[in-house]
Design a protein around this motif. Sequence first.
Motif, PDB file in Angstrom:
ATOM      1  N   THR A   8       0.809  -1.213   0.000  1.00 19.41           N
ATOM      2  CA  THR A   8       0.000   0.000   0.000  1.00 19.41           C
ATOM      3  C   THR A   8       0.844   1.266   0.000  1.00 19.41           C
ATOM      4  OG1 THR A   8      -1.707  -1.177   1.216  1.00 19.41           O
ATOM      5  CG2 THR A   8      -1.838   1.209   1.251  1.00 19.41           C
ATOM      6  N   ASP A   9       2.000   1.229   0.654  1.00 13.71           N
ATOM      7  CA  ASP A   9       2.788   2.446   0.827  1.00 13.71           C
ATOM      8  C   ASP A   9       3.734   2.744  -0.334  1.00 13.71           C
ATOM      9  OD1 ASP A   9       4.577   0.424   1.324  1.00 13.71           O
ATOM     10  OD2 ASP A   9       4.969   0.986   3.396  1.00 13.71           O
ATOM     11  N   ASN A  10       3.587   2.036  -1.458  1.00  7.94           N
ATOM     12  CA  ASN A  10       4.365   2.390  -2.643  1.00  7.94           C
ATOM     13  C   ASN A  10       3.956   3.778  -3.117  1.00  7.94           C
ATOM     14  OD1 ASN A  10       6.035   0.105  -3.263  1.00  7.94           O
ATOM     15  ND2 ASN A  10       4.213  -1.013  -3.896  1.00  7.94           N
ATOM     16  N   PRO A  11       4.915   4.580  -3.581  1.00 13.67           N
ATOM     17  CA  PRO A  11       4.530   5.882  -4.137  1.00 13.67           C
ATOM     18  C   PRO A  11       3.574   5.685  -5.318  1.00 13.67           C
ATOM     19  CG  PRO A  11       6.908   5.758  -3.843  1.00 13.67           C
ATOM     20  CD  PRO A  11       6.354   4.368  -3.586  1.00 13.67           C
ATOM     21  N   ASP A  12       2.683   6.639  -5.526  1.00 11.54           N
ATOM     22  CA  ASP A  12       1.691   6.546  -6.600  1.00 11.54           C
ATOM     23  C   ASP A  12       2.346   6.227  -7.942  1.00 11.54           C
ATOM     24  OD1 ASP A  12      -0.409   7.076  -4.902  1.00 11.54           O
ATOM     25  OD2 ASP A  12      -0.413   9.231  -5.292  1.00 11.54           O
ATOM     26  N   GLY A  13       1.780   5.246  -8.614  1.00 12.95           N
ATOM     27  CA  GLY A  13       2.256   4.890  -9.942  1.00 12.95           C
ATOM     28  C   GLY A  13       3.421   3.923  -9.971  1.00 12.95           C
ATOM     29  N   PHE A  14       3.962   3.543  -8.797  1.00 15.37           N
ATOM     30  CA  PHE A  14       5.106   2.639  -8.746  1.00 15.37           C
ATOM     31  C   PHE A  14       4.787   1.449  -7.859  1.00 15.37           C
ATOM     32  CE2 PHE A  14       6.777   6.903  -9.420  1.00 15.37           C
ATOM     33  CZ  PHE A  14       7.547   6.726 -10.549  1.00 15.37           C
ATOM     34  N   SER A  15       4.999   0.260  -8.390  1.00 13.94           N
ATOM     35  CA  SER A  15       4.807  -0.962  -7.606  1.00 13.94           C
ATOM     36  C   SER A  15       6.169  -1.606  -7.379  1.00 13.94           C
ATOM     37  CB  SER A  15       3.865  -1.918  -8.331  1.00 13.94           C
ATOM     38  OG  SER A  15       2.582  -1.365  -8.406  1.00 13.94           O
ATOM     39  N   VAL A  16       6.988  -0.948  -6.592  1.00 16.90           N
ATOM     40  CA  VAL A  16       8.354  -1.404  -6.361  1.00 16.90           C
ATOM     41  C   VAL A  16       8.404  -2.447  -5.244  1.00 16.90           C
ATOM     42  CG1 VAL A  16      10.668  -0.678  -5.682  1.00 16.90           C
ATOM     43  CG2 VAL A  16       9.290   0.786  -7.163  1.00 16.90           C
ATOM     44  N   LEU A  17       7.734  -2.173  -4.138  1.00  9.62           N
ATOM     45  CA  LEU A  17       7.718  -3.105  -3.015  1.00  9.62           C
ATOM     46  C   LEU A  17       6.523  -4.030  -3.158  1.00  9.62           C
ATOM     47  CD1 LEU A  17       8.589  -0.637  -0.121  1.00  9.62           C
ATOM     48  CD2 LEU A  17      10.124  -2.196  -1.310  1.00  9.62           C
ATOM     49  N   LEU A  18       6.807  -5.314  -3.244  1.00  7.46           N
ATOM     50  CA  LEU A  18       5.771  -6.307  -3.492  1.00  7.46           C
ATOM     51  C   LEU A  18       5.786  -7.374  -2.403  1.00  7.46           C
ATOM     52  CD1 LEU A  18       6.610  -6.839  -7.265  1.00  7.46           C
ATOM     53  CD2 LEU A  18       4.793  -5.405  -6.342  1.00  7.46           C
ATOM     54  N   ILE A  19       4.629  -7.968  -2.160  1.00  7.93           N
ATOM     55  CA  ILE A  19       4.513  -9.072  -1.220  1.00  7.93           C
ATOM     56  C   ILE A  19       4.286 -10.343  -2.018  1.00  7.93           C
ATOM     57  CG2 ILE A  19       3.161 -10.069   0.668  1.00  7.93           C
ATOM     58  CD1 ILE A  19       2.343  -7.186   1.403  1.00  7.93           C
ATOM     59  N   ASP A  20       5.065 -11.370  -1.727  1.00  6.41           N
ATOM     60  CA  ASP A  20       4.894 -12.672  -2.359  1.00  6.41           C
ATOM     61  C   ASP A  20       3.704 -13.355  -1.691  1.00  6.41           C
ATOM     62  OD1 ASP A  20       4.985 -15.235  -3.359  1.00  6.41           O
ATOM     63  OD2 ASP A  20       7.087 -15.589  -2.829  1.00  6.41           O
ATOM     64  N   THR A  21       2.571 -13.380  -2.382  1.00  2.93           N
ATOM     65  CA  THR A  21       1.354 -13.941  -1.790  1.00  2.93           C
ATOM     66  C   THR A  21       1.427 -15.454  -1.644  1.00  2.93           C
ATOM     67  OG1 THR A  21       0.244 -14.105  -3.940  1.00  2.93           O
ATOM     68  CG2 THR A  21      -0.074 -12.062  -2.686  1.00  2.93           C
ATOM     69  N   HIS A  22       2.436 -16.084  -2.252  1.00  4.00           N
ATOM     70  CA  HIS A  22       2.613 -17.527  -2.148  1.00  4.00           C
ATOM     71  C   HIS A  22       3.638 -17.893  -1.072  1.00  4.00           C
ATOM     72  CE1 HIS A  22       1.082 -18.151  -6.549  1.00  4.00           C
ATOM     73  NE2 HIS A  22       0.205 -17.550  -5.782  1.00  4.00           N
ATOM     74  N   ALA A  23       4.157 -16.901  -0.371  1.00  5.52           N
ATOM     75  CA  ALA A  23       5.099 -17.184   0.718  1.00  5.52           C
ATOM     76  C   ALA A  23       4.382 -18.002   1.788  1.00  5.52           C
ATOM     77  CB  ALA A  23       5.626 -15.877   1.313  1.00  5.52           C
ATOM     78  N   SER A  24       5.158 -18.723   2.562  1.00  6.25           N
ATOM     79  CA  SER A  24       4.549 -19.550   3.605  1.00  6.25           C
ATOM     80  C   SER A  24       3.873 -18.672   4.660  1.00  6.25           C
ATOM     81  CB  SER A  24       5.607 -20.431   4.270  1.00  6.25           C
ATOM     82  OG  SER A  24       6.487 -19.644   5.049  1.00  6.25           O
ATOM     83  N   ILE A  25       2.882 -19.232   5.310  1.00  6.82           N
ATOM     84  CA  ILE A  25       2.182 -18.501   6.371  1.00  6.82           C
ATOM     85  C   ILE A  25       3.147 -18.095   7.477  1.00  6.82           C
ATOM     86  CG2 ILE A  25       0.447 -18.747   8.197  1.00  6.82           C
ATOM     87  CD1 ILE A  25      -1.256 -20.282   6.124  1.00  6.82           C
ATOM     88  N   PRO A  26       4.029 -18.999   7.932  1.00  2.00           N
ATOM     89  CA  PRO A  26       4.984 -18.565   8.965  1.00  2.00           C
ATOM     90  C   PRO A  26       5.873 -17.402   8.507  1.00  2.00           C
ATOM     91  CG  PRO A  26       4.917 -20.961   8.889  1.00  2.00           C
ATOM     92  CD  PRO A  26       4.124 -20.456   7.700  1.00  2.00           C
ATOM     93  N   ALA A  27       6.301 -17.417   7.243  1.00  4.88           N
ATOM     94  CA  ALA A  27       7.152 -16.328   6.741  1.00  4.88           C
ATOM     95  C   ALA A  27       6.393 -15.005   6.727  1.00  4.88           C
ATOM     96  CB  ALA A  27       7.661 -16.667   5.340  1.00  4.88           C
ATOM     97  N   LEU A  28       5.143 -15.015   6.296  1.00  2.00           N
ATOM     98  CA  LEU A  28       4.331 -13.795   6.284  1.00  2.00           C
ATOM     99  C   LEU A  28       4.112 -13.282   7.710  1.00  2.00           C
ATOM    100  CD1 LEU A  28       1.725 -14.820   3.573  1.00  2.00           C
ATOM    101  CD2 LEU A  28       3.464 -13.030   3.341  1.00  2.00           C
ATOM    102  N   LEU A  29       3.848 -14.197   8.638  1.00  2.00           N
ATOM    103  CA  LEU A  29       3.632 -13.800  10.033  1.00  2.00           C
ATOM    104  C   LEU A  29       4.897 -13.218  10.657  1.00  2.00           C
ATOM    105  CD1 LEU A  29       1.380 -16.701  11.338  1.00  2.00           C
ATOM    106  CD2 LEU A  29       0.752 -14.285  11.136  1.00  2.00           C
ATOM    107  N   VAL A  30       6.052 -13.818  10.381  1.00  2.00           N
ATOM    108  CA  VAL A  30       7.314 -13.312  10.928  1.00  2.00           C
ATOM    109  C   VAL A  30       7.592 -11.908  10.404  1.00  2.00           C
ATOM    110  CG1 VAL A  30       9.832 -13.624  10.833  1.00  2.00           C
ATOM    111  CG2 VAL A  30       8.368 -15.545  11.428  1.00  2.00           C
ATOM    112  N   CYS A  31       7.365 -11.688   9.110  1.00  2.00           N
ATOM    113  CA  CYS A  31       7.602 -10.355   8.530  1.00  2.00           C
ATOM    114  C   CYS A  31       6.639  -9.326   9.110  1.00  2.00           C
ATOM    115  CB  CYS A  31       7.479 -10.414   7.012  1.00  2.00           C
ATOM    116  SG  CYS A  31       8.876 -11.205   6.213  1.00  2.00           S
TER     117      CYS A  31
END
Length: 88
Positions: A8-31
Amino acid sequence: MSHYLPQTDNPDGFSVLLIDTHASIPALLVCADQRIRAAKNLLQCLSLMSGNSSHPHDLSCICEASALLLQEGCDLLGVLTLREDTVH
């Protein structure tokens, strides 16, 4: 859900920071946990600052960093919610 979701916090018009939606649940929770704890620590530092010892710019920087960290944590938790919705 796409494999990579822009944060969400990417500057308008840029999708530089992305979340891997296929990452493991533990990895997402740790982050998410890491970012939320870091924001909590920044806010705790802010609560201990005295008005005389801080520069107004310091307050703004701490607030901005805390907001970014909290948003990233919320985005990560949001991916978990989306994944839960697709399972049911």
